[in-house]
Design a protein around this motif. Structure first.
Motif, PDB file in Angstrom:
ATOM      1  N   LEU A  10     -24.668  29.361 -25.041  1.00 15.38           N
ATOM      2  CA  LEU A  10     -26.063  29.354 -24.610  1.00 15.38           C
ATOM      3  C   LEU A  10     -26.466  27.996 -24.058  1.00 15.38           C
ATOM      4  O   LEU A  10     -26.299  26.969 -24.724  1.00 15.38           O
ATOM      5  CB  LEU A  10     -26.973  29.673 -25.794  1.00 15.38           C
ATOM      6  CG  LEU A  10     -27.313  31.133 -26.085  1.00 15.38           C
ATOM      7  CD1 LEU A  10     -28.124  31.219 -27.371  1.00 15.38           C
ATOM      8  CD2 LEU A  10     -28.087  31.756 -24.929  1.00 15.38           C
ATOM      9  N   HIS A  11     -27.011  27.999 -22.841  1.00 18.50           N
ATOM     10  CA  HIS A  11     -27.567  26.779 -22.255  1.00 18.50           C
ATOM     11  C   HIS A  11     -29.032  27.000 -21.905  1.00 18.50           C
ATOM     12  O   HIS A  11     -29.430  28.085 -21.458  1.00 18.50           O
ATOM     13  CB  HIS A  11     -26.805  26.393 -20.985  1.00 18.50           C
ATOM     14  CG  HIS A  11     -25.523  25.676 -21.243  1.00 18.50           C
ATOM     15  ND1 HIS A  11     -25.484  24.370 -21.687  1.00 18.50           N
ATOM     16  CD2 HIS A  11     -24.233  26.082 -21.137  1.00 18.50           C
ATOM     17  CE1 HIS A  11     -24.221  23.994 -21.829  1.00 18.50           C
ATOM     18  NE2 HIS A  11     -23.444  25.023 -21.515  1.00 18.50           N
ATOM     19  N   SER A  12     -29.807  25.952 -22.073  1.00 23.03           N
ATOM     20  CA  SER A  12     -31.204  25.952 -21.631  1.00 23.03           C
ATOM     21  C   SER A  12     -31.263  25.444 -20.196  1.00 23.03           C
ATOM     22  O   SER A  12     -30.265  24.969 -19.637  1.00 23.03           O
ATOM     23  CB  SER A  12     -32.032  25.027 -22.528  1.00 23.03           C
ATOM     24  OG  SER A  12     -31.605  23.676 -22.357  1.00 23.03           O
TER      25      SER A  12
ATOM     26  N   GLU B 154     -19.129  24.635 -22.892  1.00 21.67           N
ATOM     27  CA  GLU B 154     -20.134  24.196 -23.874  1.00 21.67           C
ATOM     28  C   GLU B 154     -20.898  22.944 -23.438  1.00 21.67           C
ATOM     29  O   GLU B 154     -21.902  22.582 -24.062  1.00 21.67           O
ATOM     30  CB  GLU B 154     -19.461  23.937 -25.235  1.00 21.67           C
ATOM     31  CG  GLU B 154     -19.005  25.179 -25.949  1.00 21.67           C
ATOM     32  CD  GLU B 154     -17.608  25.666 -25.570  1.00 21.67           C
ATOM     33  OE1 GLU B 154     -17.029  26.477 -26.311  1.00 21.67           O
ATOM     34  OE2 GLU B 154     -17.083  25.216 -24.527  1.00 21.67           O
ATOM     35  N   THR B 155     -20.422  22.253 -22.398  1.00 25.41           N
ATOM     36  CA  THR B 155     -21.111  21.043 -21.927  1.00 25.41           C
ATOM     37  C   THR B 155     -21.624  21.196 -20.499  1.00 25.41           C
ATOM     38  O   THR B 155     -21.862  20.198 -19.820  1.00 25.41           O
ATOM     39  CB  THR B 155     -20.174  19.823 -22.001  1.00 25.41           C
ATOM     40  OG1 THR B 155     -19.008  20.062 -21.187  1.00 25.41           O
ATOM     41  CG2 THR B 155     -19.746  19.535 -23.417  1.00 25.41           C
ATOM     42  N   ALA B 156     -21.815  22.436 -20.044  1.00 30.00           N
ATOM     43  CA  ALA B 156     -22.276  22.683 -18.663  1.00 30.00           C
ATOM     44  C   ALA B 156     -21.391  21.917 -17.683  1.00 30.00           C
ATOM     45  O   ALA B 156     -21.862  21.280 -16.762  1.00 30.00           O
ATOM     46  CB  ALA B 156     -23.748  22.304 -18.497  1.00 30.00           C
ATOM     47  N   ALA B 157     -20.103  22.016 -17.925  1.00 30.79           N
ATOM     48  CA  ALA B 157     -19.043  21.403 -17.103  1.00 30.79           C
ATOM     49  C   ALA B 157     -18.857  19.933 -17.451  1.00 30.79           C
ATOM     50  O   ALA B 157     -18.621  19.599 -18.600  1.00 30.79           O
ATOM     51  CB  ALA B 157     -19.266  21.649 -15.623  1.00 30.79           C
TER      52      ALA B 157
ATOM     53  N   ALA C  81     -27.383  15.436 -23.286  1.00 31.40           N
ATOM     54  CA  ALA C  81     -28.341  16.471 -22.897  1.00 31.40           C
ATOM     55  C   ALA C  81     -27.676  17.707 -22.339  1.00 31.40           C
ATOM     56  O   ALA C  81     -28.289  18.777 -22.274  1.00 31.40           O
ATOM     57  CB  ALA C  81     -29.320  15.895 -21.871  1.00 31.40           C
ATOM     58  N   ASN C  82     -26.410  17.588 -21.920  1.00 37.03           N
ATOM     59  CA  ASN C  82     -25.693  18.713 -21.326  1.00 37.03           C
ATOM     60  C   ASN C  82     -25.005  19.607 -22.352  1.00 37.03           C
ATOM     61  O   ASN C  82     -24.410  20.622 -21.974  1.00 37.03           O
ATOM     62  CB  ASN C  82     -24.654  18.197 -20.322  1.00 37.03           C
ATOM     63  CG  ASN C  82     -23.678  17.220 -20.957  1.00 37.03           C
ATOM     64  OD1 ASN C  82     -24.076  16.346 -21.720  1.00 37.03           O
ATOM     65  ND2 ASN C  82     -22.398  17.330 -20.626  1.00 37.03           N
ATOM     66  N   VAL C  83     -25.057  19.268 -23.615  1.00 36.83           N
ATOM     67  CA  VAL C  83     -24.381  20.063 -24.647  1.00 36.83           C
ATOM     68  C   VAL C  83     -25.178  21.342 -24.904  1.00 36.83           C
ATOM     69  O   VAL C  83     -26.411  21.346 -24.950  1.00 36.83           O
ATOM     70  CB  VAL C  83     -24.222  19.247 -25.942  1.00 36.83           C
ATOM     71  CG1 VAL C  83     -23.719  20.124 -27.088  1.00 36.83           C
ATOM     72  CG2 VAL C  83     -23.251  18.089 -25.719  1.00 36.83           C
ATOM     73  N   MET C  84     -24.440  22.435 -25.093  1.00 36.17           N
ATOM     74  CA  MET C  84     -25.040  23.755 -25.331  1.00 36.17           C
ATOM     75  C   MET C  84     -25.995  23.723 -26.514  1.00 36.17           C
ATOM     76  O   MET C  84     -25.905  22.863 -27.391  1.00 36.17           O
ATOM     77  CB  MET C  84     -23.951  24.781 -25.606  1.00 36.17           C
ATOM     78  CG  MET C  84     -23.216  24.553 -26.927  1.00 36.17           C
ATOM     79  SD  MET C  84     -22.101  25.888 -27.360  1.00 36.17           S
ATOM     80  CE  MET C  84     -21.470  25.313 -28.955  1.00 36.17           C
TER      81      MET C  84
END
Length: 520
Positions: free
Chosen positions: A180-182, A313-316, A365-368
């Motif tokens: 899940l990402h915001s 999990e880190t949006a790449a 900030a990029n962590v799920m």
């Protein structure tokens, strides 16, 4: 709201689309070579808003999953952007995952609406067979075939901490998990790429990786959104068409995986002088790039390759080498952290000093926000102080560069000794006939596990397997040399093109020590 390299992005994907449509509306946002079409930022905003409003009219609620089964192309980009623009949870389905994994993703995501390319309808029907899930399917032919209920409805406001993306892991070591990402973490992931590569509005990305994978989505779709640039979106990678498409459509950079770099290196096609001059860099991610392949590519084509590392999990992207003239690159390392923090953890989760091997962990900030409906897996992955455990093993030097030694689940334990399969891969890639290589473990009553490897050879070559054995022995020693080398026509890969090492043991048959076995 235009990209500022000094600050992480604020707002939502909708905000960024609106800002570009308002300020650069006539500029091309995406090029689609397979259909010879383009779309501008203003057209993208109008189409995304229309799709979002129709989904809302069908009863879609803010934050709920909209499943997407569409291969790369205009409609895939519009479906993704429409779901994000509407404040829904875009849920791209991995079309290469197989019916079981697809059915699990659709069911687990609780998607009530599914946008589907008509060519995927048989796969969808197979995936849903015997399952409770029964989403309303909006089928795509020449255009989306909206049901009568899809009357356009005004959209709710979207917040940066709302759910934006649900993407499923490959599931090579278990059932796929829903990451899940915001909007905030998704934009942060795209920003990390734009920041690391100094992307500008003049840059145009070449996208040949599927955008139902985090690399294709965050790196080549979201990074141009944040830089105000554009992207060329191909349905799939073609070695014979790659360089011509780069030139025809004005690519200034590309993002691929090591297997694609190897295939380009061994292919007959050459970039023109115009293409070479326009291309600022190529980007490699999703798996380790052999130093031999890296150096040979740059020597042949004159285009620098920037090795990076990222996760779903880190949006790449979490690590990147610097661009040429921006700092020293270290071949064999995916780089240093940019836009987030990276440390090495001990088994008891203590931060280790530079040069000490352990588990790579990232915080930023990029962590799920977590795994959907799996608090136990989320708790196991994210430490109490916010470090995401990647499952990758490595060390970090005093300059911050990380050197990956392997995945914790892929380490070969032979006679009690931990062996990184990457060492053996790199030894095999040193042979000029090897296009793809992967070492793997096979159970052994004497040593616990023994080492085998699978390779794909350059078309027309047929080296004596003993050459490959001798090369390994010379580079990594007899103990780490594979007992068997399997010659295959293709190695199993995930959606990004990353070789799925753990599948090789079940796909191959053990042979007498020192012999090769041809498979496929």
């Amino acid at each position: 709201m235009i990209f500022d390299i000094r600050h992480p992005p604020a707002g939502t994907v909708r905000d960024w689309i609106d800002a570009l449509a308002d300020t650069r509306g006539d500029n091309i946002s995406h090029v689609f070579p397979d259909t010879d079409t383009t779309i501008s930022w203003a057209e993208l905003r109008d189409q995304a808003a229309m799709i979002a409003e129709r989904l809302a009219g069908m009863g879609a609620l803010r934050g709920e999953s909209i499943a997407i089964m569409i291969p790369n192309g205009r409609e895939a980009v519009l479906a993704l952007m429409g779901a994000l623009y509407g404040g829904f949870r875009a849920t791209p389905i991995n079309l290469a995952a197989g019916a079981e994994a697809i059915g699990h993703a659709i069911t687990h995501s609780r998607a009530r609406i599914l946008l589907c390319d008509h060519r995927q309808r048989m796969l969808l029907d197979e995936a849903l067979k015997g399952r409770d899930a029964a989403p309303v399917v909006v089928e795509l032919g020449a255009d989306f075939d909206w049901p009568a209920s899809a009357q356009r409805r005004a959209l709710d406001r979207v917040h940066s901490d709302d759910d934006a993306l649900l993407m499923y892991t490959s599931g090579t070591t278990g059932r796929p998990k829903g990451v899940l990402h915001s909007h905030a973490s998704l934009l942060a992931g795209g920003w990390n790429t734009a920041l690391a590569h100094s992307l500008t509005p003049q840059d145009r990305a070449m996208c040949v990786l599927p955008i139902y994978h985090i690399n294709g989505l965050c790196v080549t779709i979201l990074a141009p959104l944040l830089s105000g640039g554009s992207a060329i979106v191909c349905e799939r990678f073609s070695a014979s068409q790659f360089w011509q498409r780069c030139q025809t459509h004005g690519a200034t950079w590309f993002s691929v995986v090591p297997t694609i770099i190897s295939h380009l290196l061994h292919g007959a096609a050459e970039p023109s002088a115009t293409c070479r001059d326009a291309m600022r860099f190529g980007r490699s991610a999703s798996a380790a790039l052999s130093p031999e392949v890296h150096s040979a590519f740059e020597a042949r084509f004159g285009i620098p390759i920037i090795e990076t590392m990222g996760l779903t999990e880190t949006a790449a992207q979490i690590l990147s080498n610097p661009l040429p003239r921006h700092g020293k690159r270290k071949v064999g390392s995916p780089g240093r952290p940019i836009g987030n923090e990276v440390v090495i953890l001990s088994p008891d989760l203590q931060i280790l000093p530079h040069g000490t091997a352990g588990e790579i962990a990232v915080r930023g900030a990029n962590v799920m926000r977590g795994y959907l409906d799996d608090p136990a897996a989320t708790e196991a992955a994210i430490t109490p102080d916010g470090w995401l455990r990647t499952g990758d093993l490595g060390r970090q030097d005093a300059e911050g560069f990380v050197f990956v030694t392997g995945r914790s689940k892929e380490i070969i334990i032979k006679g009690g000794e931990n062996i990184s399969p990457r060492e053996i891969d790199e030894a095999l890639y040193a042979h000029p006939a090897v296009v793809e290589a992967a070492a793997f473990a096979r159970p052994c009553p004497r040593y616990g596990e023994t080492i085998e490897a699978a390779v794909v050879l350059h078309e027309g070559s047929d080296p004596d397997p003993n050459e490959l054995m001798q090369l390994c022995e010379m580079r990594v020693g007899r103990f780490k040399t594979p007992d068997h080398i399997h010659l295959m026509s293709e190695l199993p890969k995930g959606p990004s093109g990353k070789i799925q090492r753990l599948k090789l043991a079940e796909m191959t048959t053990s042979t007498p020590k020192g012999e090769s076995h041809r498979t496929g």
